[in-house]
Design a protein around this motif. Structure first.
Motif, PDB file in Angstrom:
ATOM      1  N   ALA A 119       0.843  -1.198   0.000  1.00 55.63           N
ATOM      2  CA  ALA A 119       0.000   0.000   0.000  1.00 55.63           C
ATOM      3  C   ALA A 119       0.874   1.242   0.000  1.00 55.63           C
ATOM      4  CB  ALA A 119      -0.899  -0.006   1.231  1.00 55.63           C
ATOM      5  N   PRO A 120       0.519   2.212  -0.833  1.00 52.98           N
ATOM      6  CA  PRO A 120       1.327   3.443  -0.852  1.00 52.98           C
ATOM      7  C   PRO A 120       1.138   4.224   0.437  1.00 52.98           C
ATOM      8  CG  PRO A 120      -0.609   3.690  -2.243  1.00 52.98           C
ATOM      9  CD  PRO A 120      -0.592   2.266  -1.771  1.00 52.98           C
ATOM     10  N   SER A 121       2.200   4.840   0.879  1.00 49.51           N
ATOM     11  CA  SER A 121       2.096   5.663   2.079  1.00 49.51           C
ATOM     12  C   SER A 121       2.657   7.045   1.755  1.00 49.51           C
ATOM     13  CB  SER A 121       2.879   5.042   3.228  1.00 49.51           C
ATOM     14  OG  SER A 121       4.236   4.993   2.887  1.00 49.51           O
ATOM     15  N   ILE A 122       2.313   8.003   2.608  1.00 51.17           N
ATOM     16  CA  ILE A 122       2.735   9.376   2.347  1.00 51.17           C
ATOM     17  C   ILE A 122       4.064   9.637   3.041  1.00 51.17           C
ATOM     18  CG2 ILE A 122       2.120  11.794   2.586  1.00 51.17           C
ATOM     19  CD1 ILE A 122      -0.773  10.979   2.558  1.00 51.17           C
ATOM     20  N   ASP A 123       5.080   9.902   2.253  1.00 50.92           N
ATOM     21  CA  ASP A 123       6.388  10.248   2.807  1.00 50.92           C
ATOM     22  C   ASP A 123       6.660  11.705   2.435  1.00 50.92           C
ATOM     23  OD1 ASP A 123       8.922  10.399   3.751  1.00 50.92           O
ATOM     24  OD2 ASP A 123       9.828   9.345   2.055  1.00 50.92           O
ATOM     25  N   ALA A 124       6.108  12.601   3.270  1.00 48.71           N
ATOM     26  CA  ALA A 124       6.093  14.015   2.880  1.00 48.71           C
ATOM     27  C   ALA A 124       7.473  14.656   2.966  1.00 48.71           C
ATOM     28  CB  ALA A 124       5.114  14.788   3.748  1.00 48.71           C
ATOM     29  N   LEU A 125       8.333  14.122   3.819  1.00 49.94           N
ATOM     30  CA  LEU A 125       9.621  14.798   4.029  1.00 49.94           C
ATOM     31  C   LEU A 125      10.750  14.184   3.226  1.00 49.94           C
ATOM     32  CD1 LEU A 125       9.389  15.499   7.853  1.00 49.94           C
ATOM     33  CD2 LEU A 125       9.097  17.096   5.981  1.00 49.94           C
ATOM     34  N   GLY A 126      10.473  13.047   2.592  1.00 53.03           N
ATOM     35  CA  GLY A 126      11.527  12.384   1.835  1.00 53.03           C
ATOM     36  C   GLY A 126      12.098  13.244   0.728  1.00 53.03           C
ATOM     37  N   GLN A 127      11.236  14.134   0.197  1.00 56.13           N
ATOM     38  CA  GLN A 127      11.673  14.954  -0.936  1.00 56.13           C
ATOM     39  C   GLN A 127      12.804  15.906  -0.565  1.00 56.13           C
ATOM     40  OE1 GLN A 127       8.838  18.013  -1.941  1.00 56.13           O
ATOM     41  NE2 GLN A 127       7.674  17.601  -0.093  1.00 56.13           N
ATOM     42  N   PHE A 128      12.977  16.160   0.745  1.00 58.63           N
ATOM     43  CA  PHE A 128      14.007  17.124   1.129  1.00 58.63           C
ATOM     44  C   PHE A 128      15.352  16.464   1.396  1.00 58.63           C
ATOM     45  CE2 PHE A 128       9.989  19.055   2.671  1.00 58.63           C
ATOM     46  CZ  PHE A 128       9.949  20.068   1.742  1.00 58.63           C
ATOM     47  N   GLY A 129      15.416  15.142   1.241  1.00 57.99           N
ATOM     48  CA  GLY A 129      16.666  14.441   1.502  1.00 57.99           C
ATOM     49  C   GLY A 129      17.729  14.833   0.492  1.00 57.99           C
ATOM     50  N   LEU A 130      18.971  14.895   0.979  1.00 55.58           N
ATOM     51  CA  LEU A 130      20.067  15.251   0.084  1.00 55.58           C
ATOM     52  C   LEU A 130      20.633  13.997  -0.558  1.00 55.58           C
ATOM     53  CD1 LEU A 130      22.040  17.884   2.171  1.00 55.58           C
ATOM     54  CD2 LEU A 130      20.719  18.285   0.116  1.00 55.58           C
ATOM     55  N   THR A 131      20.849  14.075  -1.851  1.00 59.62           N
ATOM     56  CA  THR A 131      21.600  13.030  -2.538  1.00 59.62           C
ATOM     57  C   THR A 131      22.762  13.723  -3.233  1.00 59.62           C
ATOM     58  OG1 THR A 131      20.219  13.315  -4.483  1.00 59.62           O
ATOM     59  CG2 THR A 131      19.561  11.611  -2.936  1.00 59.62           C
ATOM     60  N   THR A 132      23.609  12.932  -3.865  1.00 64.24           N
ATOM     61  CA  THR A 132      24.712  13.587  -4.558  1.00 64.24           C
ATOM     62  C   THR A 132      24.324  13.813  -6.009  1.00 64.24           C
ATOM     63  OG1 THR A 132      25.673  11.426  -4.919  1.00 64.24           O
ATOM     64  CG2 THR A 132      26.553  12.736  -3.104  1.00 64.24           C
ATOM     65  N   GLY A 133      24.825  14.927  -6.528  1.00 65.57           N
ATOM     66  CA  GLY A 133      24.545  15.252  -7.914  1.00 65.57           C
ATOM     67  C   GLY A 133      25.795  15.085  -8.756  1.00 65.57           C
ATOM     68  N   LEU A 134      25.645  15.255 -10.050  1.00 64.37           N
ATOM     69  CA  LEU A 134      26.758  15.231 -11.000  1.00 64.37           C
ATOM     70  C   LEU A 134      27.510  13.906 -11.030  1.00 64.37           C
ATOM     71  CD1 LEU A 134      28.408  18.778 -10.691  1.00 64.37           C
ATOM     72  CD2 LEU A 134      26.748  17.971 -12.347  1.00 64.37           C
ATOM     73  N   GLY A 135      26.816  12.805 -10.716  1.00 63.85           N
ATOM     74  CA  GLY A 135      27.397  11.474 -10.892  1.00 63.85           C
ATOM     75  C   GLY A 135      28.617  11.199 -10.026  1.00 63.85           C
TER      76      GLY A 135
END
Lengths: 250, 98
Positions: A3-19
């Motif tokens: 079942a899908p759940s709402i992860d409202a804050l996940g969008q603010f997580g930092l990932t690395t850019g530019l490979g």
């Protein structure tokens, strides 16, 4: 299927850019968005200033409008001396405005939704305006914390109040921008999550019912556009106000 | 861009054209828009201004308590000071925009 759940804050997580390179340098997606904002600003100006026509075209109008808007804000708020600070105010305004707007697009990161970023900007403005105050007035700038026309026995009470009021400036400046941007993006995510939950739990009926949160999100998009512009404006005009206080001490 | 009589004549013509096109109605409209912008700006500011002063006051009190091992007294003392500073912020924000 889970079942899908709402992860409202996940969008603010930092990932690395530019490979690979970005991973080695700890270059985050937030940095990527900042770089994109800078490129967009420089690009708009390079494009708009190419023509240099007396009667401006579209791009040139945009550039001139932006320029005059910030210039008037500087002169109206700080006074004629305000033009010295125009480059700073303009840079801050353009960076926050484009950063907010870029963050509204899917797959882009709203770097102004991180308090680390807004607090750094606000602390810079705070330290800079305090420095301007001491540079212009020397140690007489401390008088800023002593309200005039007040009986002496009240001063031990009023001076701490003034100092706390002054120290609260970077907090209110940064929290306002960060909270507005974060709240908008969280609401978007929550309503979008509703749509998935509705379709998952009610099937076809839910799919039709999810028109309601979709409509809300469309309305929110308009609101967020307003907030993005307004928050950049408020940040810039408060920068002007603080510089005004530093230059004139009221 | 070239300055001089050319530009001056242009400015004059621009002014005349603007006056003809807009008139007083447009001006009051612009004034209304700017006052509305001020009002929205103020609404955005006021809530946070008050909370920020409170946060700073409590953090200072808490830090001093840690320093002098007087927990929680300085923090308690700082709360009314923070409230007063918050109200000071509100008054200053409201006064500036008029």
């Amino acid at each position: 299927m889970a079942a899908p759940s709402i992860d409202a804050l996940g969008q603010f997580g930092l990932t690395t850019g530019l490979g690979q390179l970005g991973r080695a340098l700890h270059f985050t997606n937030s940095n990527e968005a900042m770089l994109a904002a800078a490129v967009v600003i420089v690009g708009i100006f390079a494009l708009g200033l190419q023509a240099r026509a007396l009667v401006p075209g579209r791009m040139q109008s945009l550039v001139e409008l932006l320029y005059e808007f910030v210039r008037n804000m500087c002169v109206d708020t700080i006074g004629e001396e305000g033009l010295r600070f125009f480059p700073l105010v303009f840079t801050i305004f353009a960076f926050i405005l484009i950063g907010n707007l870029i963050g509204l697009f899917p797959y882009f990161f709203a770097f102004t939704s991180h308090i680390a970023v807004t607090l750094a900007l606000a602390l810079f403005v705070f330290v800079f305006s305090t420095g301007v105050g001491f540079y212009t007035h020397g140690f007489r700038f401390f008088k800023f914390f002593v309200p005039s026309g007040v009986p002496g026995w009240l001063l031990p009470l009023l001076v701490p109040i003034e100092i706390i009021s002054y120290l609260s400036r970077p907090v209110s400046l940064s929290v306002r921008l960060f909270a507005n941007m974060t709240a908008g993006h969280v609401m978007w995510e929550v309503f979008a999550g509703f749509m998935l939950l509705l379709t998952a739990s009610l099937g076809v009926v839910g799919a039709f019912a999810s028109v309601v949160p979709l409509g809300l999100n469309v309305a929110l998009a308009a609101l967020e556009l307003l907030v993005a512009g307004l928050q950049a404006y408020v940040f810039a005009i408060l920068t002007c106000l603080y510089l005004h206080d530093a230059v004139h001490m009221h | 861009m070239s300055e001089g009589p050319d530009k001056k004549a242009f400015e004059q013509r621009l002014q005349a054209a603007e006056d003809a096109a807009q008139g007083p109605a447009r001006e009051s409209e612009a004034k209304q828009a700017s006052s509305a912008r001020r009002a929205i700006e103020l609404a955005m500011r006021l809530g946070v201004e008050m909370v920020a002063a409170m946060v700073i006051a409590v953090v200072i009190g808490w830090g001093l308590d840690k320093l002098f091992h007087t927990s929680p007294w300085l923090m308690i003392v700082m709360v009314p000071v923070g409230m007063a500073a918050g109200i000071r912020n509100l008054l200053r924000a409201a006064g500036k925009s008029e």
